[in-house]
Design a protein around this motif. Structure first.
Motif, mmCIF file in Angstrom:
data_model
loop_
_atom_site.group_PDB
_atom_site.id
_atom_site.type_symbol
_atom_site.label_atom_id
_atom_site.label_comp_id
_atom_site.label_asym_id
_atom_site.label_seq_id
_atom_site.Cartn_x
_atom_site.Cartn_y
_atom_site.Cartn_z
ATOM 1 N N ILE A 129 38.397 58.790 40.017
ATOM 2 C CA ILE A 129 38.028 57.915 38.943
ATOM 3 C C ILE A 129 38.956 56.629 38.767
ATOM 4 N N GLY A 130 40.009 56.752 39.306
ATOM 5 C CA GLY A 130 41.028 55.598 39.079
ATOM 6 C C GLY A 130 40.848 54.502 40.202
ATOM 7 N N MET A 131 40.051 55.108 41.261
ATOM 8 C CA MET A 131 39.542 54.333 42.471
ATOM 9 C C MET A 131 38.444 53.521 41.846
ATOM 10 N N VAL A 132 37.566 54.052 41.214
ATOM 11 C CA VAL A 132 36.572 53.142 40.554
ATOM 12 C C VAL A 132 36.733 51.974 39.754
ATOM 13 N N VAL A 133 37.923 52.403 38.979
ATOM 14 C CA VAL A 133 38.325 51.361 37.777
ATOM 15 C C VAL A 133 38.977 50.115 38.581
ATOM 16 N N GLN A 134 39.876 50.502 39.839
ATOM 17 C CA GLN A 134 40.656 49.576 40.701
ATOM 18 C C GLN A 134 39.622 48.576 41.085
ATOM 19 N N PHE A 187 36.425 41.383 39.989
ATOM 20 C CA PHE A 187 36.506 40.191 38.932
ATOM 21 C C PHE A 187 37.831 39.193 39.618
ATOM 22 N N ILE A 188 38.781 39.768 40.224
ATOM 23 C CA ILE A 188 39.890 38.903 40.380
ATOM 24 C C ILE A 188 39.462 38.311 41.790
ATOM 25 N N ASN A 189 38.865 38.775 42.735
ATOM 26 C CA ASN A 189 38.258 38.147 43.839
ATOM 27 C C ASN A 189 37.415 37.229 43.767
ATOM 28 N N SER A 190 36.361 37.498 42.803
ATOM 29 C CA SER A 190 35.298 36.532 42.831
ATOM 30 C C SER A 190 35.509 35.283 41.802
ATOM 31 N N TYR A 191 36.577 35.568 41.009
ATOM 32 C CA TYR A 191 37.102 34.456 40.062
ATOM 33 C C TYR A 191 37.678 33.218 40.807
ATOM 34 N N TYR A 192 38.475 33.660 41.733
ATOM 35 C CA TYR A 192 39.196 32.746 42.521
ATOM 36 C C TYR A 192 38.251 32.332 43.867
ATOM 37 N N ASN A 193 37.477 33.034 44.114
ATOM 38 C CA ASN A 193 36.369 31.934 45.143
ATOM 39 C C ASN A 193 35.599 31.097 44.182
ATOM 40 N N GLY A 194 35.359 31.391 42.995
ATOM 41 C CA GLY A 194 34.501 30.483 42.310
ATOM 42 C C GLY A 194 35.318 29.170 42.226
ATOM 43 N N LYS A 195 36.954 29.132 41.953
ATOM 44 C CA LYS A 195 37.708 28.167 41.840
ATOM 45 C C LYS A 195 37.631 27.234 43.109
ATOM 46 N N LEU A 196 37.237 27.949 44.295
ATOM 47 C CA LEU A 196 37.037 27.191 45.601
ATOM 48 C C LEU A 196 35.861 26.698 46.074
ATOM 49 N N ASN A 197 35.030 26.562 44.794
ATOM 50 C CA ASN A 197 33.676 25.978 44.912
ATOM 51 C C ASN A 197 32.694 27.111 45.835
ATOM 52 N N ALA A 198 32.891 28.233 45.511
ATOM 53 C CA ALA A 198 32.133 29.061 46.266
ATOM 54 C C ALA A 198 31.239 29.705 45.015
ATOM 55 N N LEU A 199 30.881 30.828 44.947
ATOM 56 C CA LEU A 199 30.057 31.460 43.775
ATOM 57 C C LEU A 199 31.203 31.928 42.803
ATOM 58 N N SER A 200 30.877 31.674 41.440
ATOM 59 C CA SER A 200 31.647 32.026 40.288
ATOM 60 C C SER A 200 31.470 33.566 40.306
ATOM 61 N N VAL A 201 31.951 33.933 39.214
ATOM 62 C CA VAL A 201 31.731 35.685 38.949
ATOM 63 C C VAL A 201 30.271 35.774 38.569
ATOM 64 N N MET A 202 30.098 34.965 37.528
ATOM 65 C CA MET A 202 28.555 35.318 37.012
ATOM 66 C C MET A 202 27.494 35.076 38.002
ATOM 67 N N ASP A 203 27.695 34.135 38.891
ATOM 68 C CA ASP A 203 26.923 33.765 40.018
ATOM 69 C C ASP A 203 26.662 35.194 40.616
ATOM 70 N N GLN A 204 28.055 35.846 40.984
ATOM 71 C CA GLN A 204 28.009 37.002 41.816
ATOM 72 C C GLN A 204 27.390 38.236 41.237
ATOM 73 N N LEU A 205 27.638 38.095 39.929
ATOM 74 C CA LEU A 205 26.712 39.200 39.118
ATOM 75 C C LEU A 205 25.521 39.119 39.146
ATOM 76 N N ARG A 206 25.087 38.004 38.869
ATOM 77 C CA ARG A 206 23.381 37.756 38.847
ATOM 78 C C ARG A 206 22.960 38.181 40.279
ATOM 79 N N THR A 207 23.522 37.793 41.360
ATOM 80 C CA THR A 207 23.109 38.053 42.516
ATOM 81 C C THR A 207 22.948 39.496 42.870
ATOM 82 N N LEU A 208 23.999 40.182 42.332
ATOM 83 C CA LEU A 208 24.115 41.641 42.910
ATOM 84 C C LEU A 208 23.605 42.736 41.830
ATOM 85 N N LEU A 209 23.412 42.188 40.590
ATOM 86 C CA LEU A 209 22.904 43.231 39.611
ATOM 87 C C LEU A 209 21.634 43.948 39.970
ATOM 88 N N LEU A 210 20.607 43.005 40.414
ATOM 89 C CA LEU A 210 19.347 43.456 40.566
ATOM 90 C C LEU A 210 19.142 44.310 41.506
#
Length: 480
Positions: A383-388, A394-417
């Motif tokens: 269960i701890g592995m799931v949390v980690q 969120f950490i990885n996608s946040y910093y990719n967003g800062k490098l002009n890639a997809l932001s956290v929300m962009d990735q969530l919208r892409t993956l959620l469906l």
């Protein structure tokens, strides 16, 4: 279709063929060996996995990634990387040979001394294959990589089965690893002959190691933490419980890492070629995320749903405790390909320094979670592995967003469906299967068939653009 897109499509097809066939064969052999050898054999080898993983990171040292990213690479660069890989491989083997008794004492398992001394030979053998593999990856010639992998897995599987049925126990797994490594390098040198033609260069080494060293440190952290669970469980629990965790983890990692490897190793050289074209890079990054999720999400969610009847059916009742861990590990590794692709982008953008910093932060979080969950048992650890995994996303996608890639929300919208479609298809299929039969094998087969049908229909009507892209890229005829 552009030349680059055509190369990528061909690369993904051949890479997928190679990974799917070799992983399927290895999975089937692992199931046979699991029945024949039992949990303890896998537990003993699992205890040694972290030491082999760390050594492998040192041997590679990020040199392959540096060669792929360098657009003006020379023969001297390849020669420098080749001799460095071998030298470090020999050094790592000597250290493991000397340290084997101390590792055995740590686990209080005397037989680990000889096991490690033989198993660690894989490190030296593998060092010879790194440059030929990198060259084929740069050329995006995944057909030859497929030939080498399939040939090696066929030979090693035969060796392992013969050893297992001759009653040599855990040594069957050692023989499998050694025969795979040796036959793989032999076949690689047949399909892609190469010998170093120049001397090592200090300038080449400075560039390659300057970029690769940061990836090496990040890989070192990753190698330790991917296997730290076996270390902790091996120290505080029995070899049998290590076997349960190792087998559950391996069953889940096989589909997750197979598809991740296919997409990652094809798209890294492709994205490296367009690293300065922001719009093309962002579009290619988006489609890479979608393709990864489209395949991995339903596979792992489906495995989580059918784990309880499936594992005992495949491995026998002795492995039932492993089935209880599989759903949690599935949830943890569902995001694995997304992590890998996000980190790929950091390498493409030349931010190996940020790559390393993020790995340090995430591993610190993993350590805290692990300390909290170890006293609570194997399920709590999973269960701890799931949390980690969620925090890492969120950490990885946040910093990719800062490098002009997809932001956290962009990735969530892409993956959620895609996540919701996968969950719906697997959940409905499993519910229906429980209504029509009480036989485990019937429920498993029916769930897989119905879930596949529901999912394909869902993708066709809810993701029409993605579906169209797949058809055009992989099934359309190449233009002259």
């Amino acid at each position: 279709m552009s030349e680059l897109q055509s190369q990528a499509a061909s690369g993904i097809k051949w890479s997928a063929i190679e990974r799917l066939i070799t992983q399927l064969v290895q999975l089937l052999i692992m199931l046979v060996l699991a029945r024949q050898l039992g949990p303890q054999a896998f537990g003993l080898v699992g205890m040694l996995a972290v030491f082999l993983a760390i050594s492998q990171v040192f041997v590679e040292s990020g040199m392959g990634a540096a060669l792929i990213r360098k657009l003006d690479r020379t023969e001297q660069d390849f020669t420098t990387a080749f001799y460095f890989n071998i030298a470090v491989g020999v050094l790592c083997y000597l250290l493991l040979y000397i340290g084997a008794p101390f590792i055995a004492d740590f686990y209080q398992q005397p037989q680990l001394t000889n096991l490690l001394r033989w198993l660690a030979l894989v490190i030296i053998i593998h060092a010879f294959s790194l440059v030929p593999k990198t060259m084929l990856t740069i050329d995006m010639d995944f057909k030859k990589l497929a030939v080498a992998s399939f040939g090696a897995v066929t030979i090693s599987s035969g060796v392992a089965l013969v050893c297992a049925y001759q009653g040599v126990g855990v040594w069957s797994l050692v023989a499998q690893s050694l025969s795979y490594a040796f036959s793989h390098i032999v076949i690689l040198n047949i399909v892609r002959p190469w010998t170093p033609k120049r001397r090592c260069s200090k300038d080449s080494f400075n560039y390659l190691f300057g970029f690769g060293s940061k990836l090496m440190l990040a890989g070192l952290l990753n190698g330790i933490y991917q296997n730290i669970y076996q270390i902790i469980i091996g120290k505080y629990y029995s070899a049998v419980q290590v076997g349960y965790f190792t087998q559950a983890n391996q069953l889940v990692k096989t589909p997750a890492m197979t598809m991740t490897t296919v997409i990652q190793r094809v798209t890294y050289p492709m994205l490296s070629r367009i690293q300065d074209d922001i719009e093309r890079l962002k579009a290619a990054y988006l489609i890479t995320l979608q393709l990864a999720a489209l395949v991995v999400f339903p596979l792992l969610i489906g495995l989580a749903v059918v784990a309880d009847p499936l594992i005992p059916l495949m491995l026998g009742e002795v492995w039932r405790p492993a089935a209880e861990l599989v759903p949690f590990i599935c949830l943890a590794l569902t995001l694995y390909p997304i992590h890998a692709i996000n980190l790929n982008m950091l390498q493409v953008k030349g931010r190996a320094d940020l790559f390393l910093k993020l790995e340090v932060v995430k591993k610190g979080i993993t350590t805290v979670i692990l300390i909290c969950t170890v006293p609570l048992g194997l399920k709590a650890i999973c269960i701890g592995m799931v949390v980690q995994s969620c925090i890492a996303f969120f950490i990885n996608s946040y910093y990719n967003g800062k490098l002009n890639a997809l932001s956290v929300m962009d990735q969530l919208r892409t993956l959620l469906l895609i996540f919701l479609m996968s969950s719906f298809a697997c959940g409905v299929a499993w519910y229906v299967s429980t209504l029509i039969s009480e036989l485990d094998w019937v429920r498993v087969v029916f769930t897989m068939l119905l879930a596949t049908f529901i999912y394909i229909v869902s993708v066709r009507y809810l993701q029409p653009r993605l579906c169209s892209y797949i058809v055009k890229s992989f099934f359309a005829k190449k233009e002259n």
